[in-house]
Write an enzyme that holds these catalytic residues in place. Structure first.
Site, PDB file in Angstrom:
ATOM      1  N   LYS A 177     -15.291   7.177  -4.895  1.00 46.56           N
ATOM      2  CA  LYS A 177     -16.616   7.408  -4.298  1.00 46.56           C
ATOM      3  C   LYS A 177     -17.200   8.721  -4.813  1.00 46.56           C
ATOM      4  O   LYS A 177     -18.386   8.807  -5.140  1.00 46.56           O
ATOM      5  CB  LYS A 177     -16.500   7.478  -2.768  1.00 46.56           C
ATOM      6  CG  LYS A 177     -15.958   6.234  -2.099  1.00 46.56           C
ATOM      7  CD  LYS A 177     -15.585   6.538  -0.639  1.00 46.56           C
ATOM      8  CE  LYS A 177     -14.712   5.452  -0.042  1.00 46.56           C
ATOM      9  NZ  LYS A 177     -14.071   5.869   1.233  1.00 46.56           N
ATOM     10  N   THR A 187      -9.280   5.848  -2.715  1.00 42.55           N
ATOM     11  CA  THR A 187     -10.605   5.311  -3.036  1.00 42.55           C
ATOM     12  C   THR A 187     -11.663   6.399  -2.842  1.00 42.55           C
ATOM     13  O   THR A 187     -12.736   6.312  -3.420  1.00 42.55           O
ATOM     14  CB  THR A 187     -10.957   4.100  -2.139  1.00 42.55           C
ATOM     15  OG1 THR A 187     -10.669   4.439  -0.781  1.00 42.55           O
ATOM     16  CG2 THR A 187     -10.164   2.874  -2.544  1.00 42.55           C
ATOM     17  N   LYS A 206      -1.017  14.532   1.141  1.00 41.36           N
ATOM     18  CA  LYS A 206      -2.358  14.705   0.570  1.00 41.36           C
ATOM     19  C   LYS A 206      -2.665  16.180   0.289  1.00 41.36           C
ATOM     20  O   LYS A 206      -3.617  16.508  -0.405  1.00 41.36           O
ATOM     21  CB  LYS A 206      -3.413  14.089   1.490  1.00 41.36           C
ATOM     22  CG  LYS A 206      -3.360  12.548   1.535  1.00 41.36           C
ATOM     23  CD  LYS A 206      -4.405  11.985   2.488  1.00 41.36           C
ATOM     24  CE  LYS A 206      -4.374  10.473   2.610  1.00 41.36           C
ATOM     25  NZ  LYS A 206      -5.036   9.747   1.519  1.00 41.36           N
ATOM     26  N   HIS A 212       0.796  -1.227   0.000  1.00 38.40           N
ATOM     27  CA  HIS A 212       0.000   0.000   0.000  1.00 38.40           C
ATOM     28  C   HIS A 212       0.826   1.274   0.000  1.00 38.40           C
ATOM     29  O   HIS A 212       0.252   2.356   0.077  1.00 38.40           O
ATOM     30  CB  HIS A 212      -0.923   0.043   1.224  1.00 38.40           C
ATOM     31  CG  HIS A 212      -2.095  -0.878   1.135  1.00 38.40           C
ATOM     32  ND1 HIS A 212      -3.284  -0.495   0.552  1.00 38.40           N
ATOM     33  CD2 HIS A 212      -2.275  -2.157   1.535  1.00 38.40           C
ATOM     34  CE1 HIS A 212      -4.144  -1.504   0.619  1.00 38.40           C
ATOM     35  NE2 HIS A 212      -3.555  -2.528   1.197  1.00 38.40           N
ATOM     36  N   LYS A 228     -10.375  13.280   3.816  1.00 41.21           N
ATOM     37  CA  LYS A 228      -9.401  12.187   3.901  1.00 41.21           C
ATOM     38  C   LYS A 228      -8.515  12.452   5.100  1.00 41.21           C
ATOM     39  O   LYS A 228      -8.592  13.520   5.698  1.00 41.21           O
ATOM     40  CB  LYS A 228      -8.570  12.095   2.623  1.00 41.21           C
ATOM     41  CG  LYS A 228      -8.011  13.449   2.156  1.00 41.21           C
ATOM     42  CD  LYS A 228      -7.263  13.352   0.835  1.00 41.21           C
ATOM     43  CE  LYS A 228      -8.152  13.336  -0.379  1.00 41.21           C
ATOM     44  NZ  LYS A 228      -8.050  12.081  -1.131  1.00 41.21           N
ATOM     45  N   ARG A 229      -7.649  11.484   5.453  1.00 36.07           N
ATOM     46  CA  ARG A 229      -6.704  11.738   6.522  1.00 36.07           C
ATOM     47  C   ARG A 229      -5.910  13.016   6.224  1.00 36.07           C
ATOM     48  O   ARG A 229      -5.628  13.333   5.082  1.00 36.07           O
ATOM     49  CB  ARG A 229      -5.740  10.556   6.667  1.00 36.07           C
ATOM     50  CG  ARG A 229      -6.385   9.303   7.243  1.00 36.07           C
ATOM     51  CD  ARG A 229      -6.904   9.547   8.636  1.00 36.07           C
ATOM     52  NE  ARG A 229      -5.810   9.791   9.539  1.00 36.07           N
ATOM     53  CZ  ARG A 229      -5.475   8.982  10.549  1.00 36.07           C
ATOM     54  NH1 ARG A 229      -6.170   7.889  10.781  1.00 36.07           N
ATOM     55  NH2 ARG A 229      -4.452   9.260  11.333  1.00 36.07           N
TER      56      ARG A 229
HETATM   57  C1  LIG Z   1     -12.792   6.162   1.542  1.00 36.64           C
HETATM   58  C2  LIG Z   1     -12.384   6.583   2.891  1.00 36.64           C
HETATM   59  C3  LIG Z   1     -11.054   6.925   3.141  1.00 36.64           C
HETATM   60  C4  LIG Z   1      -9.996   6.941   2.061  1.00 36.64           C
HETATM   61  O1  LIG Z   1     -10.026   8.199   1.417  1.00 36.64           O
HETATM   62  P1  LIG Z   1      -8.845   8.652   0.434  1.00 36.64           P
HETATM   63  O2  LIG Z   1      -9.368   9.936  -0.140  1.00 36.64           O
HETATM   64  O3  LIG Z   1      -8.716   7.600  -0.597  1.00 36.64           O
HETATM   65  O4  LIG Z   1      -7.633   8.854   1.258  1.00 36.64           O
HETATM   66  C5  LIG Z   1     -10.704   7.321   4.420  1.00 36.64           C
HETATM   67  N1  LIG Z   1     -11.608   7.381   5.408  1.00 36.64           N
HETATM   68  C6  LIG Z   1     -12.914   7.070   5.196  1.00 36.64           C
HETATM   69  C7  LIG Z   1     -13.872   7.180   6.326  1.00 36.64           C
HETATM   70  C8  LIG Z   1     -13.341   6.659   3.937  1.00 36.64           C
HETATM   71  O5  LIG Z   1     -14.625   6.356   3.752  1.00 36.64           O
END
Ligand SMILES: *Cc1c(COP(=O)(O)O)cnc(C)c1O
Length: 829
Positions: A667, A663, A561, A364, A555-556
């Site tokens: 979404k 991911t 990022k 990852h 996101k985190r």
């Molecule tokens: C999908 C998801 C992530 C991953 O988000 P990225 O933008 O790909 O870093 C992190 N936390 C939650 C709660 C998510 O649903």
């Protein structure tokens, strides 16, 4: 049993059956009657009534797969970010409408009950959410599978924003009990630590006997995971730790109550809480104990199941596939060898073949510093037999390296399982690679870079092992549940079959330019934006206009990022609006959400900066109605489910080469947000699918980043050429947003000027221009709607069903059920 299409009548008999079932649970399982039940009691009763229905499917699915002698998949992951299960399970069982009606008749709303369920956050972010999506897709595709992990007493911390600063509080997700899980007190394994190893010779063969110093018990808790349409149900099996000797009575009787329970406390600490991912694992003994604890319990369990079903340990690889989610379960390589060689007397070479054929590993991250390593000394103390096994694997492995590149000491040092340079450490990434028949990256770019960077030499030594499996998301949760209004529109436009076969989404293409359809599509988005605007008002008391462009980065919080790039753009935009308040500005709401690791001080400072900028911008009458900034606290799966359907713009702006896949990007695009992003991770494949004209790509590419980093990290050159950037950095550094502490953000300003490792300054102008391009597009609403619809129409390939079908075929060698749409899904790959 399936959900009736909207407008269809509900089966009265089934309805009264569900009502009685819920009432019976309320009385008999909760011990209350309707008059005295709290909302939470109702939720539990409804969940238990649903669980009964799931269990029947679960047991029959398990029996069928064992009777048929099917190969099983075991997914090992220290993280499962599952979120709430109630409506997810209802939807997949086809019982959503029935329960909705039944609960309505009983005088309690489904949507209220839904909120009683805690959001199960047994993961940090994308890696854990991937494991949860995969569990759902494996169940959907009829693959007999078990997910193995740890039942943490406390999940990811709860985030509170206090005066702009992040504060962490424990996540007590189990305090009201958990109606989904089945405790299995009879499923208990002993997991050992420490001690020494004795070697004896029996019949001319060396035999190792491990005499451990400490034993912990692993107890199983099973949660059923329902696949789409309820055809198949799999288990998520989480281990809880306890001591075999929970209370020393003699010590207790001397009055030493704490000492009497000391062993229990030590054992239980293993499953106490989820480690934050951005913490360096170095020296964290408890983390290594967690890793071995869950790997050992899981392998003992799957070997026992295999022997019960098959009787032949040698046939393991034909009946079992074990997937390691990242390096956290890498000890599976050594533990499986120990079980085969020490406990089942299999010859070393045969055991090695079985191990490699059984295991595979998902990588990852490309950051070498994020690949786990552990001090040899710690290994020796905690897992002495495993260290011996690692050394023995390494002997054969290094001999192969010598054969491949004779005399090349650098090559040998680079592939070795032991890092000799940094005080002798065991390399978990190398261990997982060597012990697996397949190693996959999680996007095309990531897998290519793996071959060029972290695993360059191992790829040379074991060619053909590296493969790509681009991540995916389950559409049941991220489209059907999160966005019911859009789902309804898609059923209308593409037919009911779109629920089973997402490639049908492409039928939308012909309506993308149709103004009547665009109106309907826009109405759905507007409805979702009103809901989000209400939530923002309730949670943080900021009033936002649902007619504005909703610009979302969730996101985190991490430097790579680049939330900093986003807020820097907000500052520059704020300045530009103030300079020309009469300009034709597009009203924008910048929405942020995300947690920073508790120990990651710089990320927490970025959160404070976002909140300080919000305070100034949101209260400045000159920009009113044009720009708002909102930081929503406590990002989790449930919050994502509200934000994502309401997003117009998706921020996927990581430094190129640093996001393995992402991911969140999938979404958001699936829900019609247009992506502004770098050529990084799965953004590249999203561009290839939605079309370059329906995405806004900007910034340096991975190769550019590597070149610029070599030249140095000073950004004075770009700042000199960019008045907007220069002014924004000066504003941060001089306290324009922190009048109460003008020095607060000096470190950020300094980094932007002279230590631009993440290329925030270097990419600023390109990003700012791309954002103004977005503004221009937004002005032509028909063109925006068309691009947004085309994003939805072209995202089918990012279903985790497609990803899992690829794992099944290329890595696990297991069939997917007859109706799995793997062929059409692959068409565009
Ligand atoms: C999908 C998801 C992530 C991953 O988000 P990225 O933008 O790909 O870093 C992190 N936390 C939650 C709660 C998510 O649903």
């Amino acid at each position: 049993m399936n959900s009736p299409a909207p407008g269809q009548p509900i089966d009265e008999l089934a309805l009264s059956e569900i009502k009685s079932a819920i009432l019976a649970k309320l009385r008999l399982a909760i011990g209350k009657d309707a008059g005295m039940a709290t909302r939470h009691d109702w939720y539990k009763a409804a969940a238990l009534a649903l669980r009964d229905r799931i269990v029947h499917r679960w047991l029959s699915a398990e029996k069928q797969s064992y009777d048929a002698g099917r190969k099983r998949v075991y997914y090992l992951s220290l993280e499962f970010l599952i979120g709430r299960l109630f409506t997810d399970a209802l939807n997949n069982m086809g019982l959503l409408a029935l329960f909705d009606a039944a609960l309505g008749d009983l005088g309690v709303g489904l949507s209220d009950l839904r909120k009683c369920e805690p959001d199960a956050a047994l993961g940090n972010g994308g890696l854990g959410r991937l494991a949860a999506c995969f569990m759902e897709s494996m169940a959907t595709l009829g693959i007999p599978a078990i997910g193995y992990g740890i039942r943490y007493d406390f999940g990811l911390f709860r985030q509170i924003i206090n005066n702009g600063w992040q504060q962490e509080y424990p996540d007590e997700w189990l305090s009201f009990g958990n109606p989904w899980e089945f405790q299995r007190p009879e499923v208990v394994y002993h997991v050992h630590f420490g001690g020494g190893v004795e070697h004896v010779e029996t019949r001319g063969r060396d035999h190792a006997i491990w005499h451990p110093a400490e034993t912990v018990q692993a107890v199983a808790y099973d949660t059923p995971i329902v696949g789409w349409r309820g055809h198949n149900v799999n288990a998520l099996r989480l281990w809880s730790a306890r001591s075999p000797d929970p209370l020393k009575l003699d010590v207790f009787n001397t009055g030493d109550y704490v000492g009497a329970a000391a062993e229990e406390t030590r054992a239980e600490s293993i499953c106490k809480f989820l480690y934050p991912n951005d913490e360096s694992p170095a020296g964290r003994e408890l983390r290594l104990r967690q890793e071995y604890f869950f790997v050992s319990a899981s392998l003992q369990d799957l070997v026992k199941r295999h022997l019960a079903a098959d009787g032949q340990i040698r046939g393991l690889a034909a009946k079992v596939a074990v997937q390691l989610n990242d390096t956290h379960p890498s000890l599976a390589v050594t533990e499986l060898m120990r079980i085969l060689v020490d406990l089942h007397n299999i010859r070393w070479d045969d055991a090695w073949k079985i191990t490699v054929a059984t295991l595979s590993y998902t990588n990852h991250t490309l950051l070498p510093e994020a690949l786990e390593t552990w001090p040899v000394e710690l290994f020796q103390r905690l897992l002495p037999r495993h260290l011996e096994i690692i050394y023995r694997i390494n002997v054969a492995h290094l001999a192969l390296a010598e054969e491949r590149c004779p005399g090349d000491v650098d090559f040998r040092a680079s592939v070795s399982l032991i890092d000799e340079k940094s005080g002798r450490r065991v390399r978990m990434g190398q261990l997982a690679f060597v012990g697996s028949h397949r190693i996959n990256g999680v996007s095309a770019m990531h897998s290519d870079l793996m071959k060029e960077t972290v695993f360059h030499d191992l790829n040379h030594l074991y060619p053909g092992r590296i493969t790509n499996k681009t991540n995916g998301i389950t559409f049941r949760r991220w489209l059907m549940l999160a966005n019911p209004k859009l789902t309804e529109l898609l059923r209308e436009a593409c037919g009911e079959a779109v629920l089973d076969d997402p490639t049908r989404l492409q039928l939308l293409e012909k309506s993308a330019g149709d103004s009547a359809f665009q109106d309907k599509f826009r109405n759905v988005k507007h409805h979702n934006k009103i809901a989000l605007a209400r939530l923002i008002g309730e949670k943080i008391n900021i009033k936002v206009d649902p007619g504005a462009l909703f610009d979302v980065q969730i996101k985190r919080i991490h430097e790579y990022k680049r939330q900093l790039l986003n807020i820097l753009e907000a500052i520059a935009l704020y300045h530009a609006i103030k300079d020309n308040p009469q300009g034709n500005w597009v009203p924008r709401v910048k929405i942020f959400a995300g947690k920073a690791a508790a120990s990651y001080r710089y990320a927490k400072l970025i959160i404070k900066l976002i909140n300080d900028v919000a305070e100034v911008v949101n209260n400045d009458p000159v920009v009113a109605g044009r720009l708002k900034v909102a930081f929503l606290p406590d990002y989790n799966v449930s919050l994502a489910e509200v934000i994502i359907p309401a997003a117009d713009l998706s921020e996927q702006i990581s430094t190129a080469g640093m996001e393995a896949s992402g991911t969140g990007n999938m979404k958001l695009a699936l829900n019609g947000a247009i992506t502004i992003g770098t050529l990084d991770g799965a953004n590249i494949e999203i561009r290839d699918h939605v079309g370059v004209e329906n995405i806004a790509i900007f910034g340096m590419e991975a190769g550019d980043v590597m070149v610029r980093r070599k030249q140095g990290l000073d950004a004075s050159d770009v700042i000199r050429g960019s008045p907007g950037l220069s002014r924004a950095i000066n504003a941060i550094g001089s306290g324009e947003f922190s009048p109460d502490d003008t020095h607060r953000f000096e470190s950020i300003a300094h980094a932007l000027r002279h230590l631009d490792h993440y290329m925030v300054s270097a990419d600023f102008d390109s990003y700012f221009a791309a954002q103004r391009g977005i503004d221009a597009r937004w002005q032509t609403q028909a063109a925006w709607a068309r691009a947004s619809i085309l994003n939805v129409a072209r995202m089918a390939w990012f279903s985790s069903d497609r990803t899992i079908a690829e794992y099944a075929e290329d890595i696990w060698n297991v069939p997917v059920n007859g109706r799995a749409p793997s062929e059409p899904l692959r068409a565009k790959g």
